[in-house]
Design a protein around this motif. Structure first.
Motif, PDB file in Angstrom:
ATOM      1  N   ALA A  59      65.408 -44.793  -5.615  1.00 45.64           N
ATOM      2  CA  ALA A  59      65.138 -43.703  -4.700  1.00 45.64           C
ATOM      3  C   ALA A  59      66.023 -43.657  -3.669  1.00 45.64           C
ATOM      4  N   ILE A  60      66.582 -44.489  -3.241  1.00 47.80           N
ATOM      5  CA  ILE A  60      67.535 -44.736  -1.976  1.00 47.80           C
ATOM      6  C   ILE A  60      69.003 -44.198  -2.393  1.00 47.80           C
ATOM      7  N   GLY A  61      69.425 -44.856  -3.625  1.00 42.15           N
ATOM      8  CA  GLY A  61      70.465 -44.321  -4.334  1.00 42.15           C
ATOM      9  C   GLY A  61      70.437 -42.789  -4.661  1.00 42.15           C
ATOM     10  N   ARG A  62      69.247 -42.403  -5.230  1.00 42.39           N
ATOM     11  CA  ARG A  62      69.416 -40.801  -5.301  1.00 42.39           C
ATOM     12  C   ARG A  62      69.501 -39.848  -4.181  1.00 42.39           C
ATOM     13  N   ASN A  66      72.265 -37.393  -3.259  1.00 46.45           N
ATOM     14  CA  ASN A  66      71.927 -36.055  -2.966  1.00 46.45           C
ATOM     15  C   ASN A  66      72.673 -35.449  -1.847  1.00 46.45           C
ATOM     16  N   LEU A  67      72.678 -36.242  -0.718  1.00 48.90           N
ATOM     17  CA  LEU A  67      73.210 -35.923   0.566  1.00 48.90           C
ATOM     18  C   LEU A  67      74.630 -35.569   0.569  1.00 48.90           C
ATOM     19  N   ARG A  91      71.491 -27.560  -7.981  1.00 48.97           N
ATOM     20  CA  ARG A  91      70.818 -29.044  -8.146  1.00 48.97           C
ATOM     21  C   ARG A  91      70.610 -29.467  -6.696  1.00 48.97           C
ATOM     22  N   PHE A  92      71.212 -29.290  -5.648  1.00 48.40           N
ATOM     23  CA  PHE A  92      71.152 -29.781  -4.211  1.00 48.40           C
ATOM     24  C   PHE A  92      69.748 -29.228  -3.830  1.00 48.40           C
ATOM     25  N   TYR A 171      71.566 -40.148   8.509  1.00 49.41           N
ATOM     26  CA  TYR A 171      70.628 -40.572   7.663  1.00 49.41           C
ATOM     27  C   TYR A 171      71.599 -40.806   6.483  1.00 49.41           C
ATOM     28  N   GLY A 172      72.504 -40.006   6.091  1.00 44.28           N
ATOM     29  CA  GLY A 172      73.427 -39.825   4.726  1.00 44.28           C
ATOM     30  C   GLY A 172      74.266 -41.321   4.800  1.00 44.28           C
ATOM     31  N   THR A 173      74.913 -41.572   5.929  1.00 45.61           N
ATOM     32  CA  THR A 173      75.851 -42.636   6.058  1.00 45.61           C
ATOM     33  C   THR A 173      74.899 -43.936   5.800  1.00 45.61           C
TER      34      THR A 173
END
Length: 239
Positions: A59-62, A66-67, A91-92, A171-173
């Motif tokens: 889930a974290i990888g997804r 996504n970000l 998709r995003f 968050y993305g980083t």
């Protein structure tokens, strides 16, 4: 001017041999990277993978993946690939809303095309920039002069960096670092065989990176090789 500055081999350079005029310095950086991996990244990744359940890791990888899609959209536009830009945008939008920020992947279940997974290094390739010399960067690992400039520009190509306020824009980083540790632990045996069991891990990493990268730019899918410094997703969330 930066594109023109990319080095290229002279006419006497063998076409089947890596163009590596900075090999002496590259090997020093490679030794540094090995030391960091051995002392910090490898043990941290194993502890991370053992601590988190597989479903949470996925889930974290997804979420991280996504970000990163808005950056793909920007690069697709710069490459003139409007079809890819539209598909990635859709998709995003689906995974961010229905997929709760990207923790789930309803876009794949709906049959939407996989993300183009591009970067500014590929944009430079489309624009005609030369590959340049092989370089190995501290912590970031193998690359070329063209991809090094691409990585620098990619720090600024994700629109979310400017839309989100602090600390949300981090968050993305954080998710990318988490995903990287997860991948290092998940593919530990393969990566260790490249970095620690090869007769010359530098030459092996260089060969793997260049073959992978050149194949990626041809938009193929090659699962024979694994870049030990990159996210080794083939179809990362279709599991």
């Amino acid at each position: 001017m930066l594109l023109v500055a990319c080095a290229r081999p002279d006419a006497s350079h063998p076409p089947d041999h890596p163009f590596d005029p900075y090999e002496r310095q590259n090997r020093k950086v490679h030794a540094f990277n090995l030391g960091v991996d051995r002392a910090l990244i490898r043990p941290a990744s194993k502890g991370y993978s053992n601590f988190l359940p597989d479903d949470i890791e996925t889930a974290i990888g997804r979420f991280a993946f996504n970000l990163a899609i808005p950056s793909d959209v920007v690069n697709n536009v710069l490459q003139g690939n409007m079809k890819g830009a539209i598909q990635d945008t859709f998709r995003f939008a689906v995974n961010t809303t229905v997929g709760l920020g990207g923790f789930f992947d309803p876009a794949t279940e709906m049959g939407l095309p996989q993300p183009t997974d591009t970067d500014f290094g590929e944009t430079l390739y489309v624009w005609g920039a030369r590959e340049g010399a092989y370089v190995e960067l501290p912590l970031l690992g193998p690359g070329t002069e063209r991809d090094t400039w691409g990585k620098a520009v990619d720090l600024f190509t994700n629109p979310l960096t400017y839309v989100l306020e602090s600390p949300e824009n981090l968050y993305g980083t954080a998710a990318s670092v988490s995903s990287g540790l997860s991948n290092r632990g998940r593919y530990s045996d393969t990566i260790d065989s490249i970095l620690y069991e090869s007769a010359d891990s530098y030459a092996q990493s260089r060969s793997i990176y260049l073959q992978n990268r050149r194949f990626e730019l041809g938009k193929g899918v090659d699962d024979t090789y694994l870049d030990p410094y990159s996210d080794p997703y083939e179809d990362p969330y279709d599991e």
